[in-house]
Motif scaffolding. Structure first.
Motif, PDB file in Angstrom:
ATOM      1  N   TYR A 138      -7.384  -8.612   1.478  1.00 16.99           N
ATOM      2  CA  TYR A 138      -6.978  -7.364   0.842  1.00 16.99           C
ATOM      3  C   TYR A 138      -6.453  -6.359   1.860  1.00 16.99           C
ATOM      4  O   TYR A 138      -5.490  -5.655   1.635  1.00 16.99           O
ATOM      5  CB  TYR A 138      -8.187  -6.725   0.138  1.00 16.99           C
ATOM      6  CG  TYR A 138      -8.230  -6.927  -1.345  1.00 16.99           C
ATOM      7  CD1 TYR A 138      -7.669  -6.006  -2.205  1.00 16.99           C
ATOM      8  CD2 TYR A 138      -8.866  -8.032  -1.889  1.00 16.99           C
ATOM      9  CE1 TYR A 138      -7.725  -6.181  -3.572  1.00 16.99           C
ATOM     10  CE2 TYR A 138      -8.938  -8.217  -3.253  1.00 16.99           C
ATOM     11  CZ  TYR A 138      -8.369  -7.284  -4.094  1.00 16.99           C
ATOM     12  OH  TYR A 138      -8.427  -7.461  -5.448  1.00 16.99           O
ATOM     13  N   LEU A 193     -15.697  -2.557  -2.688  1.00 10.35           N
ATOM     14  CA  LEU A 193     -14.720  -3.262  -3.514  1.00 10.35           C
ATOM     15  C   LEU A 193     -15.372  -4.269  -4.452  1.00 10.35           C
ATOM     16  O   LEU A 193     -14.765  -4.694  -5.439  1.00 10.35           O
ATOM     17  CB  LEU A 193     -13.698  -3.985  -2.626  1.00 10.35           C
ATOM     18  CG  LEU A 193     -12.722  -3.105  -1.839  1.00 10.35           C
ATOM     19  CD1 LEU A 193     -11.848  -3.970  -0.942  1.00 10.35           C
ATOM     20  CD2 LEU A 193     -11.864  -2.264  -2.751  1.00 10.35           C
ATOM     21  N   THR A 253       0.843  -1.190   0.000  1.00  7.22           N
ATOM     22  CA  THR A 253       0.000   0.000   0.000  1.00  7.22           C
ATOM     23  C   THR A 253       0.880   1.243   0.000  1.00  7.22           C
ATOM     24  O   THR A 253       2.083   1.183   0.253  1.00  7.22           O
ATOM     25  CB  THR A 253      -0.921   0.058   1.235  1.00  7.22           C
ATOM     26  OG1 THR A 253      -0.113   0.099   2.414  1.00  7.22           O
ATOM     27  CG2 THR A 253      -1.851  -1.128   1.279  1.00  7.22           C
ATOM     28  N   GLY A 260     -11.630   3.033  -5.277  1.00  2.00           N
ATOM     29  CA  GLY A 260     -11.121   1.677  -5.039  1.00  2.00           C
ATOM     30  C   GLY A 260     -11.375   0.736  -6.190  1.00  2.00           C
ATOM     31  O   GLY A 260     -11.694  -0.443  -5.982  1.00  2.00           O
ATOM     32  N   ARG A 265      -5.948   0.565  -5.171  1.00  3.47           N
ATOM     33  CA  ARG A 265      -7.151  -0.120  -4.647  1.00  3.47           C
ATOM     34  C   ARG A 265      -6.896  -0.637  -3.236  1.00  3.47           C
ATOM     35  O   ARG A 265      -7.729  -0.494  -2.336  1.00  3.47           O
ATOM     36  CB  ARG A 265      -7.525  -1.254  -5.599  1.00  3.47           C
ATOM     37  CG  ARG A 265      -8.730  -2.095  -5.184  1.00  3.47           C
ATOM     38  CD  ARG A 265      -9.114  -2.988  -6.362  1.00  3.47           C
ATOM     39  NE  ARG A 265      -9.902  -4.154  -5.993  1.00  3.47           N
ATOM     40  CZ  ARG A 265     -11.234  -4.163  -5.926  1.00  3.47           C
ATOM     41  NH1 ARG A 265     -11.917  -3.058  -6.139  1.00  3.47           N
ATOM     42  NH2 ARG A 265     -11.883  -5.275  -5.627  1.00  3.47           N
ATOM     43  N   HIS A 266      -5.721  -1.263  -3.036  1.00  2.00           N
ATOM     44  CA  HIS A 266      -5.353  -1.737  -1.697  1.00  2.00           C
ATOM     45  C   HIS A 266      -5.299  -0.557  -0.721  1.00  2.00           C
ATOM     46  O   HIS A 266      -5.763  -0.654   0.424  1.00  2.00           O
ATOM     47  CB  HIS A 266      -3.982  -2.409  -1.728  1.00  2.00           C
ATOM     48  CG  HIS A 266      -3.944  -3.684  -2.495  1.00  2.00           C
ATOM     49  ND1 HIS A 266      -4.920  -4.642  -2.425  1.00  2.00           N
ATOM     50  CD2 HIS A 266      -3.011  -4.169  -3.362  1.00  2.00           C
ATOM     51  CE1 HIS A 266      -4.603  -5.658  -3.210  1.00  2.00           C
ATOM     52  NE2 HIS A 266      -3.457  -5.389  -3.790  1.00  2.00           N
ATOM     53  N   SER A 267      -4.713   0.543  -1.168  1.00  2.00           N
ATOM     54  CA  SER A 267      -4.561   1.715  -0.301  1.00  2.00           C
ATOM     55  C   SER A 267      -5.927   2.291   0.068  1.00  2.00           C
ATOM     56  O   SER A 267      -6.145   2.705   1.213  1.00  2.00           O
ATOM     57  CB  SER A 267      -3.710   2.778  -1.010  1.00  2.00           C
ATOM     58  OG  SER A 267      -2.446   2.250  -1.375  1.00  2.00           O
ATOM     59  N   PHE A 268      -6.834   2.329  -0.901  1.00  2.00           N
ATOM     60  CA  PHE A 268      -8.205   2.785  -0.665  1.00  2.00           C
ATOM     61  C   PHE A 268      -8.828   2.015   0.500  1.00  2.00           C
ATOM     62  O   PHE A 268      -9.359   2.599   1.451  1.00  2.00           O
ATOM     63  CB  PHE A 268      -9.019   2.584  -1.956  1.00  2.00           C
ATOM     64  CG  PHE A 268     -10.512   2.607  -1.792  1.00  2.00           C
ATOM     65  CD1 PHE A 268     -11.206   3.809  -1.811  1.00  2.00           C
ATOM     66  CD2 PHE A 268     -11.234   1.419  -1.661  1.00  2.00           C
ATOM     67  CE1 PHE A 268     -12.594   3.834  -1.691  1.00  2.00           C
ATOM     68  CE2 PHE A 268     -12.615   1.438  -1.540  1.00  2.00           C
ATOM     69  CZ  PHE A 268     -13.295   2.654  -1.547  1.00  2.00           C
ATOM     70  N   ALA A 269      -8.766   0.688   0.440  1.00  2.00           N
ATOM     71  CA  ALA A 269      -9.377  -0.151   1.467  1.00  2.00           C
ATOM     72  C   ALA A 269      -8.680   0.014   2.811  1.00  2.00           C
ATOM     73  O   ALA A 269      -9.328   0.112   3.861  1.00  2.00           O
ATOM     74  CB  ALA A 269      -9.338  -1.616   1.026  1.00  2.00           C
ATOM     75  N   ILE A 296     -16.619  -1.814   3.281  1.00  2.00           N
ATOM     76  CA  ILE A 296     -15.496  -1.889   2.350  1.00  2.00           C
ATOM     77  C   ILE A 296     -15.716  -3.015   1.354  1.00  2.00           C
ATOM     78  O   ILE A 296     -15.426  -2.886   0.163  1.00  2.00           O
ATOM     79  CB  ILE A 296     -14.174  -2.081   3.127  1.00  2.00           C
ATOM     80  CG1 ILE A 296     -13.904  -0.862   4.012  1.00  2.00           C
ATOM     81  CG2 ILE A 296     -13.000  -2.306   2.168  1.00  2.00           C
ATOM     82  CD1 ILE A 296     -12.723  -1.025   4.953  1.00  2.00           C
ATOM     83  N   TYR A 332      -8.070   5.642  -6.834  1.00  2.00           N
ATOM     84  CA  TYR A 332      -7.887   5.694  -5.387  1.00  2.00           C
ATOM     85  C   TYR A 332      -9.166   6.105  -4.669  1.00  2.00           C
ATOM     86  O   TYR A 332      -9.511   5.556  -3.621  1.00  2.00           O
ATOM     87  CB  TYR A 332      -6.763   6.669  -5.041  1.00  2.00           C
ATOM     88  CG  TYR A 332      -6.607   6.932  -3.563  1.00  2.00           C
ATOM     89  CD1 TYR A 332      -6.312   5.889  -2.674  1.00  2.00           C
ATOM     90  CD2 TYR A 332      -6.772   8.217  -3.040  1.00  2.00           C
ATOM     91  CE1 TYR A 332      -6.179   6.127  -1.307  1.00  2.00           C
ATOM     92  CE2 TYR A 332      -6.630   8.461  -1.686  1.00  2.00           C
ATOM     93  CZ  TYR A 332      -6.342   7.422  -0.821  1.00  2.00           C
ATOM     94  OH  TYR A 332      -6.218   7.648   0.534  1.00  2.00           O
ATOM     95  N   THR A 370     -12.070  -9.642   1.404  1.00  2.00           N
ATOM     96  CA  THR A 370     -11.795  -8.291   1.883  1.00  2.00           C
ATOM     97  C   THR A 370     -10.762  -8.320   3.009  1.00  2.00           C
ATOM     98  O   THR A 370      -9.890  -7.463   3.088  1.00  2.00           O
ATOM     99  CB  THR A 370     -13.100  -7.632   2.382  1.00  2.00           C
ATOM    100  OG1 THR A 370     -14.117  -7.817   1.405  1.00  2.00           O
ATOM    101  CG2 THR A 370     -12.902  -6.145   2.611  1.00  2.00           C
TER     102      THR A 370
END
Length: 298
Positions: A279, A268, A112, A146, A247-251, A264, A143, A276
């Motif tokens: 992730y 996603l 991330t 996600g 996407r990982h950073s978003f979550a 989340i 971002y 999830t």
């Protein structure tokens, strides 16, 4: 029927019966085609109906020299699915990979970026070019919502419901979901639409595609990878990143700021909350904060 005929039949099954996306079907097919190439290179003439465990073990051994255990596990899983289909259609009685063990890969935590790193990445975009405004809007959307890269490049203007504060996303298996979109992300998309896209020559068939390349067509996934990779080099980011990193950073950032896993999961587009959980990596500091905030014996 030769290998090609069985593969085409399998692809139809994946598309029609299982409703998988074009990208997923291509990934499944690639592993089978890799096996076919191995058979040709080694002068092995055998059909999918006749091939036995020993030959497949030889193939997997050769592959293990070229790929990591995770990729090797994916190849075995893909081939098991193919031969499972052949059994389902009564072409075979057994699965030749049934006794072949999948290498243990463990749970790989996703890479991330910090909020500052994402800000720096986007700030490095050269906005004086037409592509700059487009790239900023794309990264903010990746971002901010996600999205998977395939979801980003296929995003339509008709999928934007800004008055309601949502975008309609078509994900894996053509499954649709509505994802909230922030005012900031909407702003950058509108800047791109009003100042760049409206002056672009759009090719027939791509009139509704949101993000266009220089030729007025839909961008490729590879192009998004290249854009992000070049920005990472530009800011001397000492991390290997891809569109999926955003996407990982978003979550992760949502979770760290108090969002629940179920919300989340919905954003996603995961069928199972277990996905999830894989992730979203949790550091110990955050877990301690959760315990201190919510446990009755804090």
């Amino acid at each position: 029927m030769n290998w090609s005929s069985y593969i085409k039949s399998y692809q139809s099954y994946l598309r029609i019966e299982r409703g998988l996306s074009k990208n997923t079907i291509e990934n499944y097919s690639f592993d089978i085609e890799r096996l076919c190439l191995f058979l040709i290179e080694n002068g092995i003439e055998v059909s999918p109906i006749q091939i036995e465990e020993e030959t497949l073990q030889q193939f997997i051994y050769s592959v293990s020299k070229e790929v990591n255990p995770r990729s090797q596990a994916r190849i075995i899983s893909g081939l098991k699915s193919f031969f499972g289909y052949l059994i389902f259609e009564d072409y075979r009685l057994n699965n030749p990979l049934e006794l072949i063990e999948t290498p243990k890969t463990g749970r790989k935590l996703p890479d991330t970026l910090t909020v500052d790193e994402i800000d720096n990445l986007i700030a490095a975009i050269e906005l004086r070019s037409n592509e700059g405004e487009r790239n900023r809007a794309m990264l903010e959307t990746l971002y901010g919502c996600g999205l998977r890269v395939s979801e980003l490049v296929s995003l339509k203007i008709s999928d934007l419901f800004f008055e309601e504060g949502f975008v309609k996303i078509t994900g894996k298996g053509n499954k649709q979901r509505f994802v909230p979109i922030s005012d900031l992300t909407q702003k950058y998309i509108q800047i791109y639409r009003n100042t760049i896209r409206t002056h672009s020559t759009v090719q027939k068939g791509f009139e509704d595609t949101l993000f266009l390349n220089r030729r007025g067509k839909q961008l490729t996934r590879a192009m998004i990878f290249t854009i992000i990779k070049n920005l990472a080099v530009k800011i001397d980011l000492n991390k290997t990143i891809s569109p999926h990193t955003l996407r990982h950073s978003f979550a992760t950032h949502l979770l760290e700021n108090g969002a629940d896993l179920r919300s989340i999961q919905l954003m996603l587009g995961h069928e199972s909350i277990t996905t999830t959980e894989i992730y979203v990596h949790l550091d110990r500091k955050f877990l301690t904060q959760v315990l201190n905030s919510f446990h009755p014996r804090k």
